[in-house]
Scaffold this active site. Structure first.
Site, PDB file in Angstrom:
ATOM      1  N   HIS A   1     -15.491  -7.941   1.152  1.00 45.11           N
ATOM      2  CA  HIS A   1     -14.508  -8.824   1.790  1.00 45.11           C
ATOM      3  C   HIS A   1     -14.646 -10.254   1.264  1.00 45.11           C
ATOM      4  O   HIS A   1     -13.660 -10.905   0.905  1.00 45.11           O
ATOM      5  CB  HIS A   1     -14.700  -8.788   3.309  1.00 45.11           C
ATOM      6  CG  HIS A   1     -13.840  -9.762   4.054  1.00 45.11           C
ATOM      7  ND1 HIS A   1     -14.270 -11.047   4.360  1.00 45.11           N
ATOM      8  CD2 HIS A   1     -12.576  -9.661   4.531  1.00 45.11           C
ATOM      9  CE1 HIS A   1     -13.308 -11.681   5.001  1.00 45.11           C
ATOM     10  NE2 HIS A   1     -12.272 -10.869   5.124  1.00 45.11           N
TER      11      HIS A   1
ATOM     12  N   TYR B   1      13.363 -34.722 -15.451  1.00 46.58           N
ATOM     13  CA  TYR B   1      11.915 -34.787 -15.615  1.00 46.58           C
ATOM     14  C   TYR B   1      11.238 -34.892 -14.250  1.00 46.58           C
ATOM     15  O   TYR B   1      11.866 -35.236 -13.246  1.00 46.58           O
ATOM     16  CB  TYR B   1      11.513 -35.982 -16.493  1.00 46.58           C
ATOM     17  CG  TYR B   1      11.729 -37.338 -15.858  1.00 46.58           C
ATOM     18  CD1 TYR B   1      10.767 -37.927 -15.030  1.00 46.58           C
ATOM     19  CD2 TYR B   1      12.910 -38.046 -16.080  1.00 46.58           C
ATOM     20  CE1 TYR B   1      10.971 -39.165 -14.449  1.00 46.58           C
ATOM     21  CE2 TYR B   1      13.125 -39.291 -15.496  1.00 46.58           C
ATOM     22  CZ  TYR B   1      12.145 -39.841 -14.679  1.00 46.58           C
ATOM     23  OH  TYR B   1      12.350 -41.068 -14.096  1.00 46.58           O
TER      24      TYR B   1
ATOM     25  N   MET C   1      -5.745  -7.273   8.521  1.00 49.12           N
ATOM     26  CA  MET C   1      -5.105  -6.437   9.543  1.00 49.12           C
ATOM     27  C   MET C   1      -5.903  -5.152   9.739  1.00 49.12           C
ATOM     28  O   MET C   1      -6.898  -4.921   9.060  1.00 49.12           O
ATOM     29  CB  MET C   1      -3.649  -6.164   9.160  1.00 49.12           C
ATOM     30  CG  MET C   1      -2.802  -7.424   9.211  1.00 49.12           C
ATOM     31  SD  MET C   1      -1.079  -7.119   8.821  1.00 49.12           S
ATOM     32  CE  MET C   1      -1.184  -6.592   7.129  1.00 49.12           C
TER      33      MET C   1
ATOM     34  N   ARG D   1      -3.233  -1.320  -6.437  1.00 47.67           N
ATOM     35  CA  ARG D   1      -2.387  -2.514  -6.358  1.00 47.67           C
ATOM     36  C   ARG D   1      -2.703  -3.383  -7.556  1.00 47.67           C
ATOM     37  O   ARG D   1      -3.763  -3.232  -8.187  1.00 47.67           O
ATOM     38  CB  ARG D   1      -2.652  -3.294  -5.065  1.00 47.67           C
ATOM     39  CG  ARG D   1      -4.079  -3.770  -4.907  1.00 47.67           C
ATOM     40  CD  ARG D   1      -4.353  -4.286  -3.511  1.00 47.67           C
ATOM     41  NE  ARG D   1      -5.776  -4.575  -3.318  1.00 47.67           N
ATOM     42  CZ  ARG D   1      -6.367  -4.684  -2.144  1.00 47.67           C
ATOM     43  NH1 ARG D   1      -5.667  -4.534  -1.046  1.00 47.67           N
ATOM     44  NH2 ARG D   1      -7.648  -4.954  -2.047  1.00 47.67           N
TER      45      ARG D   1
ATOM     46  N   GLY E   1      -8.403  -7.207   4.484  1.00 47.58           N
ATOM     47  CA  GLY E   1      -9.227  -7.313   5.677  1.00 47.58           C
ATOM     48  C   GLY E   1      -8.606  -8.042   6.839  1.00 47.58           C
ATOM     49  O   GLY E   1      -9.218  -8.169   7.895  1.00 47.58           O
TER      50      GLY E   1
ATOM     51  N   ARG F   1      -3.527   2.964   8.469  1.00 48.00           N
ATOM     52  CA  ARG F   1      -3.847   1.721   7.754  1.00 48.00           C
ATOM     53  C   ARG F   1      -2.642   0.799   7.702  1.00 48.00           C
ATOM     54  O   ARG F   1      -1.499   1.251   7.563  1.00 48.00           O
ATOM     55  CB  ARG F   1      -4.270   2.019   6.310  1.00 48.00           C
ATOM     56  CG  ARG F   1      -5.544   2.830   6.165  1.00 48.00           C
ATOM     57  CD  ARG F   1      -5.771   3.199   4.695  1.00 48.00           C
ATOM     58  NE  ARG F   1      -6.997   3.947   4.487  1.00 48.00           N
ATOM     59  CZ  ARG F   1      -8.150   3.404   4.114  1.00 48.00           C
ATOM     60  NH1 ARG F   1      -8.228   2.100   3.938  1.00 48.00           N
ATOM     61  NH2 ARG F   1      -9.228   4.148   3.933  1.00 48.00           N
TER      62      ARG F   1
ATOM     63  N   SER G   1      15.266 -42.260  -9.881  1.00 51.91           N
ATOM     64  CA  SER G   1      13.980 -41.593  -9.747  1.00 51.91           C
ATOM     65  C   SER G   1      13.758 -41.366  -8.264  1.00 51.91           C
ATOM     66  O   SER G   1      13.732 -42.326  -7.487  1.00 51.91           O
ATOM     67  CB  SER G   1      12.849 -42.442 -10.329  1.00 51.91           C
ATOM     68  OG  SER G   1      11.610 -41.766 -10.177  1.00 51.91           O
TER      69      SER G   1
ATOM     70  N   LYS H   1       0.827  -1.205   0.000  1.00 56.49           N
ATOM     71  CA  LYS H   1       0.000   0.000   0.000  1.00 56.49           C
ATOM     72  C   LYS H   1       0.862   1.256   0.000  1.00 56.49           C
ATOM     73  O   LYS H   1       0.652   2.180  -0.800  1.00 56.49           O
ATOM     74  CB  LYS H   1      -0.927  -0.005   1.217  1.00 56.49           C
ATOM     75  CG  LYS H   1      -1.973   1.099   1.211  1.00 56.49           C
ATOM     76  CD  LYS H   1      -2.959   0.916   2.353  1.00 56.49           C
ATOM     77  CE  LYS H   1      -3.770  -0.335   2.168  1.00 56.49           C
ATOM     78  NZ  LYS H   1      -4.756  -0.557   3.247  1.00 56.49           N
TER      79      LYS H   1
END
Length: 903
Positions: free
Chosen positions: A456, A875, A107, A340, A105, A96, A787, A27
Site C-alpha cells: 500500500h 503565450y 475503497m 491495469r 486501498g 471488490r 496580459s 477493474k
C-alpha cells in the site's frame, strides 16, 4: 435513473471491454478485457457505476438491481457447478470495488463470501485441507467485520496476536486448524460484542451487505481525500466486481502475487513484483508478511512462472504500456485477478514512454501524452549529495524515488499536526493502510519496515510522487513507544531527523545535504543529452521535450525582474519575458529614492527624486534587454501601493517614540511616519496602486517609460535587438489607458528625437479586474497586447484576499469539497476562466492582431496551461523553474492530451 427499464446494471465479464471504464470501472473493464483475450480469469460479473450513483443519490439500490444480480449469480453458479455458500461444496466469491481511476486501498474489498459455520466444514472436506478452510473463514469474518460492520480492525489484529502468542509463534502460517478455529471463535465474539448481532450465516445476505459496503466506501473520508489529492471527480461512483474465489492459501503449491511488466520505480525492463506462498492477495498489498521477489517464483513453480511471463508480455503488447497485474496460483493453476495500466514514478514515466517508441508500440505523440508536467517537476527536485558524510542506519526497498528529510513521526495524526506547524516530517510505520493517507500526504516521505514495491505504501506514494522506502526489515518500528530501533541497537525517537533515499532504499540518521537534479543540470546546459556520460533519464526527457517544443502552439515566457533570472530563464527555454515587475527594482538600497519621492513636498523635490531613479532604472533595463536579446520583454510599470516601500508603521512609531524620549533628531523618521499614516488604506490592494499611481503622481510612469526607451535605444546602438513591451497595470477602463498611453508615446517620441534611434515599443495592459475583462473590446482599442494577471483577477472575481484566506479558511473549503483545488493554484474555469475567454474573444474582435498572454502563477500550472491553449492565448509566462513544465504541457495541449486514464 432506476425507473428506466432499459437500464442495465450488471454485466458478465464476457460482456465488457476495456473501453467501458466509465461504466464498469477500471477493474471490471480490464477483467472483461482479459476474459476476451482468453486469459485465465475466474468467472464473475460487474455491477456498474450507474448503480452506485443511484444508490448514493437516493440512499437505496435501483429496484432492478437485486433481480439482475440474482440472474447473474444463477448463471455463475451453473458455470461453476455449485451454489453460493453450498454446505457440502460452497461457491465462494470476492466482492471488490473498482472505480474508473485507480484508488489503491481507498475503497472496500471482502474475500471468501459464502463461508459460514456450516459451509466451512464442506470447504475443508472438498479441499482436503482443514487449515485452509478455517484460515479462509477467519479472513472473511475479519474483513467483513471491519469493512461491512464497521468493527475496529485492531480488535481482530489483537485477538490474532494473542492466539499466536499463546502458541509461541510469529507468523500466521504457523497456526494450525485448531488454532484458527479458536481465532474464528474470538472473531465472532468480537462481531457480536461490537454490533449486537451474530456474524451473518446467510451467504446471500453476506454478498448483498458487502455490495452495499463497497458503494458506501466511495464516500469515506479517506476516499474523498485521495480523490482531492489526485484530482479525481467526486461524482463518478465505483463499480462492484463479484468474482468467483480462487485460493492462494491452500498450501506451499499455492500463493498470490503482484507483477509489473517493467519496474514502476525506474522503468527498466525485467522481472518485477512480489510473491507470497500460501497467502491471499490482501497479504501482499497490506505488507503484513514480507514477500519474496517475483523472480523466485521460477524456482518455486516454473510452469506457473513461464505462463505468467507469457501473459505479461501479451498484456503489455495489448495495452502498449506498463501493466500492473494481480494473480493467484491455486495448486499450480495460474489465475489472473486484475490488470491495469500501472502507476509509475516520474523517471519511469519518461523512460518507459521513449522505450515504447523505440519498440514501435507507440508514436511520439502518444509518448508525449504518457508523461505530465507534474512528473517533470518531480524530476527537477534535488537529490542527496553522494559525496556527503552520512550515517546509514538501514536499507529497504526503493519504492518511490526522491530525497526526503524530516523529523521522524510514527502516526498519521502527528504527521499532519507537525506539518501544519511548518515541520518537515517522515512518516514511519510498520506498514501503512488507507487510514494513513492524511499523514502520507503531509509527510515529505514514507518509511516502512514491512512490505515491498507493491505494498500500500509503495503504490500510493508512487501515485502521489512521494519519496518512499519500504520493507526495511532491519529497522524495528514501535509505534506505541514512538521509536525505531536499528539492527545495531541504535534508537531513533520521535522528533529525530532522518533522511530517506527513495532511489536507493537507504535510510540515514540526520539531515543529508542535497544537490541539484541531473534534469535541472540538463536544462541549465551543464549536462548534454546524447553525450557518452549522459544519464538515460536525461536523454528520455530531452527527446520528449524536443517533440513537445516542435508541436506546441503556445510560446512560453518567464516572469523575471533582473538579468540573472532572465539568463537562467533563457537557458530553461524561455522565449521572452512576460512579466518584469519594476517594483522589485526599487527595493534594497534604492528604497531611499522612493522615500524621497513619497516625501516630496514640491514639484522640484519630486522631479529630483525621479531624476535620481532614472539612470538606475535605465541600467536595469539595459542588462535585461541584453540578457533577452532578440526576444520580447514585457515591462510592467509600477504596480503596488507606495506604502510598501516605506518602513513598517509599528517599527517606525517605536523609532520616533524612542528618539523623542531621548531627545534625539528624528525629523526624517517623523516625516516618514506622517507619510505612512497619509498613505494608509483599509484595503490597499483595491486602493492607490497600478495605473492610478501613474495618473495621480506626476512623472512617475513617464520616468519609467523614459528609462525603458533610453535603454532600448542604447542596446540598438550597441547592435542589439531589444524588443520591449510596456504594460500598464490594473486598468479598469479604456480612459485610464488612453491617458497613460498618450503620455508614454510622447516620451518615446522625445527619446526617438534625442537619440536618432527608430524605437518601436508596444503598449498594452494587464487584464486583472473583472471590469477590464468585461470591457476588453473597448480596452483593445488602446492596447496592442493583453496580459492576463490571473492572480489579481482571481482575487477580485472571488472577493478573496489571497494573503488572508489561504491561511484562514481554504483548508476547510478543500476538506468540504467546495474546492477540488485552490483557485490560486489551478484556474477557476467556470468563473475566472469565463472572463478570460470572453476577454480574448472581445479583444480579438476589436483588434485581430492583438497579442494575448498570461503572467499569473497559473501560467506554470499544468492544468491551467491546457485551458490557455484552448481559449487561444499566444503565450504563458511563469517563474523560470516552471518553464520546462509549461513547455511540456503546451506540447501536450497541442497534442490533444488532457491526461492519462491511469492517473
Amino acid at each position: 435513473m432506476s425507473e428506466n427499464n432499459d437500464q442495465k446494471f450488471v454485466y458478465d465479464f464476457t460482456e465488457g471491454n476495456r473501453d467501458l471504464k466509465d461504466l464498469l470501472g477500471g477493474k471490471g473493464a480490464n477483467l472483461a478485457e482479459m476474459t476476451n483475450l482468453g486469459l485465465p480469469v475466474p468467472p464473475g460479473f460487474t455491477i456498474t457505476t450507474e448503480a452506485c450513483k443511484v444508490y448514493l443519490e437516493s440512499g437505496s439500490e435501483p429496484a432492478e438491481l437485486r433481480d439482475e444480480v440474482s440472474a447473474h449469480l444463477d448463471a455463475l453458479e451453473r458455470k461453476m457447478g455449485k451454489k453460493l455458500g453450498q454446505a457440502d461444496d460452497p461457491l465462494l466469491v470476492s466482492v471488490r470495488s473498482g472505480a474508473k481511476f485507480s484508488m489503491p486501498g481507498m475503497m472496500d474489498t471482502v474475500l471468501n463470501i459464502g463461508l459460514s459455520d456450516e459451509s466451512v466444514v464442506g470447504l475443508a472436506r472438498q479441499a482436503d485441507n482443514e487449515r485452509f478452510a478455517w484460515d479462509s473463514y477467519r479472513r472473511l469474518i475479519q474483513m467483513f467485520g471491519k469493512t461491512v460492520l464497521d468493527v475496529d480492525g485492531e480488535l481482530f489484529e489483537d485477538a490474532l496476536d494473542e492466539v499466536k502468542a499463546a502458541k509461541k509463534v510469529v507468523s500466521d502460517t504457523e497456526l494450525d486448524a485448531a488454532d484458527l478455529q479458536e481465532v474464528v471463535r474470538r472473531f465472532k465474539e468480537i462481531v457480536r460484542t461490537g454490533t449486537g448481532r451474530d456474524f451473518p450465516q446467510d451467504p446471500r445476505e453476506q454478498m448483498d451487505l458487502a455490495i452495499e459496503a463497497v458503494f458506501n466506501s466511495w464516500n469515506t473520508d479517506r476516499a474523498k481525500l485521495y480523490r482531492r489529492q489526485e484530482r479525481i471527480p467526486h461524482d463518478l461512483g465505483t463499480a462492484v466486481n463479484v468474482c468467483s474465489m480462487v485460493f492462494g492459501n491452500l498450501g506451499p503449491d499455492s500463493g498470490t502475487g503482484v507483477a509489473f511488466t517493467r519496474d514502476p520505480a525506474s522503468g527498466h525492463q525485467g522481472v518485477y513484483g512480489d510473491y507470497l506462498q500460501n497467502a491471499q492477495g490482501e497479504d501482499v498489498v497490506a505488507g503484513i508478511r514480507n514477500t519474496v521477489p517475483l523472480a523466485d517464483l521460477e524456482s518455486i513453480d516454473k510452469t506457473s512462472y513461464d505462463r505468467l511471463m507469457h501473459i505479461m508480455e501479451t498484456l503489455e503488447t495489448h495495452y502498449k504500456d506498463l501493466c500492473d497485474i494481480e494473480f493467484t496460483i491455486e495448486r499450480g493453476q495460474l489465475w489472473m485477478l486484475q490488470t491495469r495500466v500501472g502507476k509509475r514514478t516520474a523517471g519511469a514515466a519518461f523512460r518507459i514512454a521513449t522505450q515504447l517508441v523505440d519498440q514501435g508500440l507507440i508514436d511520439e505523440a502518444e509518448a508525449l501524452q504518457r508523461v505530465t508536467g507534474a512528473q517533470l517537476a518531480q524530476l527537477m527536485f534535488p537529490k542527496f549529495d553522494e559525496g556527503a558524510k552520512v550515517e546509514q542506519i538501514g536499507r529497504g526497498i526503493a519504492a518511490s524515488p526522491g530525497a526526503a528529510v524530516g523529523k521522524a513521526v510514527f502516526d498519521s495524526y502527528t504527521a499532519v499536526k507537525w506539518s501544519r506547524s511548518g515541520e518537515k516530517v517522515i512518516l514511519i510505520r510498520r506498514e501503512t493502510n488507507p487510514d494513513d493517507l492524511d499523514g502520507m500526504i503531509a509527510a515529505e516521505g514514507i518509511l516502512t519496515s514491512r512490505g515491498g514495491k507493491t505494498s500500500h505504501a509503495a503504490v500510493v506514494a508512487r501515485g502521489m510522487g512521494k519519496t518512499c522506502v519500504c520493507g526495511a526489515e532491519e529497522l524495528e518500528v514501535d509505534t506505541k513507544r514512538r521509536r525505531m530501533t536499528t539492527s545495531g541497537g541504535q534508537v531513533v525517537e520521535e522528533g529525530d531527523v532522518v533522511s530517506i533515499d527513495g532511489s536507493t532504499g537507504k535510510v540515514y540518521l540526520g539531515e543529508v545535504p542535497v544537490v541539484p537534479s541531473p534534469v535541472v543540470e540538463y536544462f541549465e546546459g551543464r549536462m548534454h543529452a546524447g553525450a557518452d556520460d549522459a544519464d538515460e533519464l536525461v536523454a528520455a526527457v530531452h527527446r520528449i521535450m524536443a517533440y513537445a517544443d516542435r508541436v506546441r502552439r503556445l510560446r512560453v515566457r518567464a516572469n523575471a525582474d533582473n538579468a540573472e533570472d532572465a539568463s537562467r530563464a533563457r537557458r530553461f527555454g524561455a522565449q521572452g519575458i512576460g512579466l518584469c515587475r519594476t517594483e522589485h527594482m526599487f527595493l534594497g538600497e534604492r528604497r531611499q529614492y522612493v522615500e524621497r519621492l513619497i516625501l516630496a513636498d514640491t514639484d522640484a523635490e519630486r522631479e529630483d527624486a525621479l531624476k535620481a531613479l532614472l539612470p538606475l532604472q535605465k541600467q536595469d533595463f539595459v542588462e535585461l534587454f541584453e540578457a533577452m536579446d532578440g526576444l520580447p520583454v514585457t515591462v510592467r510599470l509600477l504596480d503596488p501601493p507606495l506604502h510598501e516601500f516605506l518602513p513598517d508603521i509599528t517599527e517606525l512609531s517605536v523609532r520616533v517614540a524612542l528618539a523623542e524620549s531621548r531627545k534625539e533628531p528624528h525629523e526624517n523618521d517623523l516625516r516618514l511616519l506622517q507619510a505612512v499614516h497619509r498613505l494608509h488604506e483599509q484595503n490597499p490592494m483595491l486602493g492607490l496602486r497600478g495605473v492610478r499611481l501613474g495618473l495621480v503622481i506626476p512623472g512617475l510612469f513617464t520616468m519609467q517609460v523614459r528609462a525603458i526607451a533610453e535603454a532600448a535605444a542604447q542596446r540598438i546602438d550597441a547592435k542589439g535587438d531589444p524588443r520591449a513591451e510596456i504594460m500598464i497595470p490594473l486598468v479598469g477602463t479604456v480612459q485610464e489607458l488612453e491617458i497613460v498611453r498618450e503620455e508614454a508615446e510622447q516620451v518615446i517620441e522625445e527619446v526617438r528625437a534625442q537619440t536618432g534611434v527608430d524605437l518601436r515599443l508596444a503598449l498594452g495592459t494587464m487584464i486583472e479586474l473583472p471590469r477590464a475583462a468585461v470591457t476588453a473590446g473597448q480596452i483593445a482599442e488602446a492596447a496592442e497586447f493583453f496580459s492576463f494577471g490571473t492572480n489579481d483577477l482571481t482575487q477580485t472575481v472571488w472577493g478573496f484576499s489571497r494573503d488572508d484566506v489561504e491561511a484562514s479558511f481554504f483548508t476547510a473549503y478543500l476538506e468540504k469539497g467546495i474546492f477540488g483545488v485552490s483557485p490560486f493554484e489551478t484556474i477557476d474555469k467556470d468563473g475566472v476562466g469565463a472572463l478570460v475567454r470572453s476577454a480574448v474573444e472581445a479583444g480579438r474582435a476589436t483588434r485581430p492582431d492583438i497579442k494575448l498572454g498570461v503572467c499569473g502563477e497559473h501560467g506554470g500550472d499544468p492544468e491551467s496551461v491546457h485551458f490557455f491553449h484552448e481559449v487561444g492565448l499566444d503565450y504563458v509566462s511563469c517563474s523560470p523553474f516552471r518553464i520546462p513544465v509549461a513547455r511540456l504541457e503546451a506540447g501536450r495541449a497541442a497534442a490533444g492530451s488532457k491526461g492519462s486514464d491511469s492517473r
